[in-house]
Design an enzyme around this catalytic site. Sequence first.
Site, PDB file in Angstrom:
ATOM      1  N   HIS A 153      42.273  49.875  38.119  1.00 27.94           N
ATOM      2  CA  HIS A 153      41.841  48.541  37.687  1.00 27.94           C
ATOM      3  C   HIS A 153      40.324  48.399  37.807  1.00 27.94           C
ATOM      4  O   HIS A 153      39.647  49.222  38.435  1.00 27.94           O
ATOM      5  CB  HIS A 153      42.540  47.442  38.502  1.00 27.94           C
ATOM      6  CG  HIS A 153      42.081  47.338  39.925  1.00 27.94           C
ATOM      7  ND1 HIS A 153      42.011  46.133  40.597  1.00 27.94           N
ATOM      8  CD2 HIS A 153      41.657  48.273  40.813  1.00 27.94           C
ATOM      9  CE1 HIS A 153      41.573  46.327  41.827  1.00 27.94           C
ATOM     10  NE2 HIS A 153      41.362  47.612  41.989  1.00 27.94           N
ATOM     11  N   HIS A 195      44.284  38.327  37.540  1.00 23.24           N
ATOM     12  CA  HIS A 195      43.871  39.729  37.654  1.00 23.24           C
ATOM     13  C   HIS A 195      44.998  40.637  37.176  1.00 23.24           C
ATOM     14  O   HIS A 195      46.177  40.286  37.271  1.00 23.24           O
ATOM     15  CB  HIS A 195      43.495  40.070  39.094  1.00 23.24           C
ATOM     16  CG  HIS A 195      42.834  41.417  39.232  1.00 23.24           C
ATOM     17  ND1 HIS A 195      41.574  41.684  38.746  1.00 23.24           N
ATOM     18  CD2 HIS A 195      43.260  42.581  39.780  1.00 23.24           C
ATOM     19  CE1 HIS A 195      41.251  42.941  38.988  1.00 23.24           C
ATOM     20  NE2 HIS A 195      42.265  43.505  39.611  1.00 23.24           N
ATOM     21  N   CYS A 225      38.824  43.302  34.089  1.00 21.52           N
ATOM     22  CA  CYS A 225      40.176  43.810  34.378  1.00 21.52           C
ATOM     23  C   CYS A 225      41.062  43.887  33.136  1.00 21.52           C
ATOM     24  O   CYS A 225      41.688  44.913  32.870  1.00 21.52           O
ATOM     25  CB  CYS A 225      40.833  42.976  35.482  1.00 21.52           C
ATOM     26  SG  CYS A 225      41.205  41.259  35.035  1.00 21.52           S
TER      27      CYS A 225
END
Length: 364
Positions: A337, A325, A277
């Site tokens: 993402h 994240h 990520c």
Amino acid sequence: MDTGRRGLIATAVTVVCAVTVLAVPGTAFARSSSPDPSPTPGASAPLAPPTPGKDLEAVQEKLDTLYRAAARATDEYNAAEEKADQQSAEIVRLAKKIVAGKEKLRKLKDRAGAAAAAQYRGGGLPPEAHLVLSDDPREFLDGADRVRQGHHATKGLLGELTRTQEDLEQYAEDASAQWKKLEAGRKAKAAAQKKIEQQIEQAEKLESELREEERERLAELEQEAARKAQTAWLDSGVLDEIDGKASEQGKKAVRYATAQIGKPYQWGAEGPKTYDCSGLTSQAWMSAGRGIPRTSQEQWKRLRHVDVREMRPGDLVIYFGDASHVGMYIGDGAIVHAPRPGRTVTIAGAGTMPILGVVRPDAG
């Protein structure tokens, strides 16, 4: 973002949201507190029930926990790797200083030796003796002045020799300390890697024990949870207030990130074939000419925070209380993402996971 692109994204997000709830394979695995697996009116008949004794909602919760733990460990791994790179660079810098310092010390010693030899050749006689031996007082005075200058130069030379030696000793101590930090970083990196592999292995084992219809049902639960989370976020009216325009750097970052759609997630990766990520977001901004921290946690700590209602394309949305994240906002309530192992870079609803906050990499 131009009108055509905005319309395209809006249409894509609307269609995906309606059909797959912004959670097709490769989308975020966020889960609401109590997902409702019952079909909506007009939906197709439900899939076969799971194997007796297996609670798919519990399985989903367990998978979320495992992959979240893997994400946290990935941040630890990336942070340790980044520190190792910095420490290695510092060791190289110190090594160059040590080499230069040794060369300087050698030259200073040569000069000191030459000065000592010259004094020896002069017989080391005191100024009074030179006066007695000299027929010309002016010659003596000139000689005495040179002697004083020589004494000052010798004193300065010895001082520089001492300082250079002390500098070399300090460089050596600093290099030794950096080596110790580097070794500790390697151990931290290895420990993080072990945690990542253990969490992913457990998750994959758990998924492998499911029957095909159970995996399909699990995907359905994920989609339903994502749809509920995104709907609740949109129902708050937040999207009505978000109308920020991307900066030129932001547009470049968005173009880079969206061009990676479909590429696999790989922990610790930052392209060009696979990403995690924060690897995706950091490389996207690097392509736009702006270096940012490598991990989602450091991005949250070190980049400028902006209110969610003020976010614009290119801003980074940080998720979960531990900042484990990150996704990039691309407009119209959507992010791009790299979700987790087994998924690919994709577009998802910005509200499908619990938002910790938003950060802005560029100052424009």
